[in-house]
Design an enzyme around this catalytic site. Structure first.
Site, PDB file in Angstrom:
ATOM      1  N   ARG A  45     -31.737  94.054 -28.336  1.00 55.37           N
ATOM      2  CA  ARG A  45     -31.370  94.515 -29.682  1.00 55.37           C
ATOM      3  C   ARG A  45     -29.962  95.079 -29.544  1.00 55.37           C
ATOM      4  NH1 ARG A  45     -37.226  94.827 -30.019  1.00 55.37           N
ATOM      5  NH2 ARG A  45     -37.683  93.405 -31.716  1.00 55.37           N
ATOM      6  N   ASP A  73     -43.980  85.558 -39.558  1.00 57.40           N
ATOM      7  CA  ASP A  73     -43.684  86.203 -40.845  1.00 57.40           C
ATOM      8  C   ASP A  73     -42.393  85.710 -41.500  1.00 57.40           C
ATOM      9  OD1 ASP A  73     -42.006  87.287 -38.968  1.00 57.40           O
ATOM     10  OD2 ASP A  73     -42.288  89.369 -39.580  1.00 57.40           O
ATOM     11  N   ASP A  95     -45.153  86.800 -34.852  1.00 62.04           N
ATOM     12  CA  ASP A  95     -45.806  87.307 -36.078  1.00 62.04           C
ATOM     13  C   ASP A  95     -45.987  86.266 -37.178  1.00 62.04           C
ATOM     14  OD1 ASP A  95     -45.806  89.726 -34.860  1.00 62.04           O
ATOM     15  OD2 ASP A  95     -44.130  90.570 -35.992  1.00 62.04           O
ATOM     16  N   ASP A 155     -36.804  87.841 -38.191  1.00 60.33           N
ATOM     17  CA  ASP A 155     -36.194  88.345 -39.403  1.00 60.33           C
ATOM     18  C   ASP A 155     -34.834  89.045 -39.202  1.00 60.33           C
ATOM     19  OD1 ASP A 155     -37.072  88.734 -42.065  1.00 60.33           O
ATOM     20  OD2 ASP A 155     -37.118  90.887 -41.604  1.00 60.33           O
ATOM     21  N   GLY A 201     -37.304  90.383 -30.853  1.00 61.78           N
ATOM     22  CA  GLY A 201     -38.548  90.307 -30.071  1.00 61.78           C
ATOM     23  C   GLY A 201     -38.693  88.950 -29.415  1.00 61.78           C
ATOM     24  N   THR A 207     -40.768  84.011 -33.411  1.00 61.89           N
ATOM     25  CA  THR A 207     -41.479  85.287 -33.528  1.00 61.89           C
ATOM     26  C   THR A 207     -42.979  85.041 -33.476  1.00 61.89           C
ATOM     27  OG1 THR A 207     -42.111  87.042 -35.071  1.00 61.89           O
ATOM     28  CG2 THR A 207     -41.096  85.127 -36.052  1.00 61.89           C
ATOM     29  N   ARG A 263     -47.006  94.145 -37.713  1.00 66.10           N
ATOM     30  CA  ARG A 263     -47.064  95.330 -38.575  1.00 66.10           C
ATOM     31  C   ARG A 263     -46.750  95.028 -40.037  1.00 66.10           C
ATOM     32  NH1 ARG A 263     -43.783  99.364 -35.542  1.00 66.10           N
ATOM     33  NH2 ARG A 263     -44.681  98.151 -33.875  1.00 66.10           N
TER      34      ARG A 263
HETATM   35  P1  ADP Z   1     -36.161  90.322 -34.812  1.00 67.57           P
HETATM   36  O1  ADP Z   1     -35.153  89.234 -34.833  1.00 67.57           O
HETATM   37  O2  ADP Z   1     -37.251  90.061 -33.819  1.00 67.57           O
HETATM   38  O3  ADP Z   1     -36.668  90.674 -36.189  1.00 67.57           O
HETATM   39  P2  ADP Z   1     -34.560  92.820 -34.776  1.00 67.57           P
HETATM   40  O4  ADP Z   1     -34.935  93.225 -36.158  1.00 67.57           O
HETATM   41  O5  ADP Z   1     -34.598  93.871 -33.736  1.00 67.57           O
HETATM   42  O6  ADP Z   1     -35.461  91.638 -34.201  1.00 67.57           O
HETATM   43  O7  ADP Z   1     -33.077  92.210 -34.849  1.00 67.57           O
HETATM   44  C1  ADP Z   1     -32.453  91.713 -33.691  1.00 67.57           C
HETATM   45  C2  ADP Z   1     -30.984  91.972 -33.730  1.00 67.57           C
HETATM   46  O8  ADP Z   1     -30.401  91.299 -34.856  1.00 67.57           O
HETATM   47  C3  ADP Z   1     -30.568  93.427 -33.911  1.00 67.57           C
HETATM   48  O9  ADP Z   1     -30.605  94.153 -32.699  1.00 67.57           O
HETATM   49  C4  ADP Z   1     -29.134  93.272 -34.412  1.00 67.57           C
HETATM   50  O10 ADP Z   1     -28.248  93.019 -33.368  1.00 67.57           O
HETATM   51  C5  ADP Z   1     -29.238  92.024 -35.297  1.00 67.57           C
HETATM   52  N1  ADP Z   1     -29.413  92.446 -36.688  1.00 67.57           N
HETATM   53  C6  ADP Z   1     -30.536  92.816 -37.327  1.00 67.57           C
HETATM   54  N2  ADP Z   1     -30.277  93.212 -38.597  1.00 67.57           N
HETATM   55  C7  ADP Z   1     -28.922  93.103 -38.757  1.00 67.57           C
HETATM   56  C8  ADP Z   1     -28.004  93.369 -39.831  1.00 67.57           C
HETATM   57  N3  ADP Z   1     -28.428  93.834 -41.000  1.00 67.57           N
HETATM   58  N4  ADP Z   1     -26.683  93.127 -39.609  1.00 67.57           N
HETATM   59  C9  ADP Z   1     -26.243  92.645 -38.439  1.00 67.57           C
HETATM   60  N5  ADP Z   1     -27.062  92.399 -37.392  1.00 67.57           N
HETATM   61  C10 ADP Z   1     -28.360  92.616 -37.536  1.00 67.57           C
END
Ligand code: ADP
Length: 326
Positions: free
Chosen positions: A75, A133, A131, A106, A14, A129, A175
């Site tokens: 993503r 969090d 949030d 996260d 995000g 982020t 959330r």
């Molecule tokens: P944020 O960083 O805002 O929490 P996301 O949860 O969508 O956003 O995670 C962003 C990107 O990080 C994902 O699209 C993916 O490429 C990578 N990512 C997230 N979780 C994993 C994981 N368990 N293993 C490898 N890459 C991950």
């Protein structure tokens, strides 16, 4: 570990206001310290598909005041697979990138942790982020700006809420974390906040209703953290409409406008400090840590701690909101 001569930087997940200030700080600090810098576009996607460009100081001119991220964000499903990460590693080798700075939430830091372990690459995370969090840092890049955006919106909603004597449910992001809703409610002088951390959300509404919406008040504003589980603000509005038909209920969902806008001074400053600290950390031999700020001091938080631990809501804030909403 060999000497780090070259770093890659990416923004992932995000988007959050202040990410550009962080990109600028990381780039300039790296160059200042004699390192080469590569901008990686669209988060991990660009690492997998080789959208990698060398950055000079001018690449990050005039961006500190801009919302969003000039590197774009995305993503990336491929990166969650060993094959995708193998491709990402090949591209890093091809450009001679020795270390990564990942700006994101996260999920992005989880990806960095896995990649760093798998290929023995030094990775530093910056908490980007809205949030707020991530554990181990008082605040995240983008949170203050989003909070101020919420205030602007709620101040305006209050004008109309008061004129029409209405009860407004305003849905904000977060959330899994109620920081935006709770601190937004305190700063906007709202009557209540419904957040995921405390009891069930239904109980929180119940408590607010039992106060009688404060009968002396001609209008009320309740901030609600978005929730797929409960249905968020819409759900509460429907409930109140059914059970208390005497109230004129309205809903505003602030949605993506909370992600945009010029970063506040606070976000620009923490993004700049954290960006500089990320290069310092790499030069000191740190790896697989998130840069945080606690009690106004830079701290290094191991990825596992930052990601796995839930950041607690300060109960004092809940009392403050409660006491001041009489
Ligand atoms: P944020 O960083 O805002 O929490 P996301 O949860 O969508 O956003 O995670 C962003 C990107 O990080 C994902 O699209 C993916 O490429 C990578 N990512 C997230 N979780 C994993 C994981 N368990 N293993 C490898 N890459 C991950």
């Amino acid at each position: 570990m060999g000497i780090i001569k070259s770093i890659g930087i990416l923004t992932s997940g995000g988007d959050a206001p202040g990410m550009n200030a962080a990109i600028r700080a990381v780039t300039r600090s790296a160059i200042y310290n004699g390192l080469k810098v590569f901008g990686i576009y669209r988060g991990y996607k660009g690492l997998v598909t080789d959208e990698i460009v060398e950055f000079k100081s001018q690449n990050v001119s005039n961006i500190i005041q801009m919302g969003g991220t000039i590197l774009k964000t995305a993503r990336c499903k491929e990166f969650t697979t060993p094959e995708g990460r193998a491709q990402a590693f090949e591209n890093m080798k091809k450009h001679g990138i020795d270390a990564l700075v990942v700006i994101g939430g996260d999920g992005s830091l989880t990806g960095a942790r896995i990649f760093a372990q798998e290929y023995d690459i030094p990775c530093i995370g910056l908490p980007g982020t809205i949030d707020n969090d991530l554990y181990g840092t008082d605040t995240t890049i983008g949170y203050d700006t989003a909070l101020n955006t919420i205030l602007d919106a709620v101040d305006k909603i209050r004008d109309t809420a008061t004129s029409h004597e209405r009860l407004f449910f305003v849905e904000v992001m977060g959330r899994d974390a109620g920081f935006l809703a709770l601190n937004g409610a305190i700063a906007a002088g709202a009557e209540a906040a419904i957040i995921p951390e405390f009891s069930t959300e239904v109980d929180q509404l119940e408590a607010f209703i039992k106060q009688g919406f404060r009968k002396s008040k001609s209008s009320s504003i309740v901030l609600v953290a978005e929730s797929e589980l409960t249905g968020g603000a819409m759900h509460y509005a429907e409930r109140v409409k059914n059970e208390y038909p005497q109230y004129d209920v309205r809903v505003t969902i602030l949605g993506h406008l909370q992600r945009g806008g010029r970063p506040t001074a606070h976000d620009r400053i923490i993004a700049s400090r954290m960006g500089v600290a990320s290069i310092q950390a790499l030069l000191e031999g740190q790896r697989n840590v998130m840069i945080g700020i606690e009690n106004n001091k830079i701290v290094y938080v191991p990825f596992t701690k930052a990601i796995k631990n839930d950041k607690p809501i300060d109960k004092e804030l809940v009392s403050v909101l409660h006491e001041l909403s009489i």
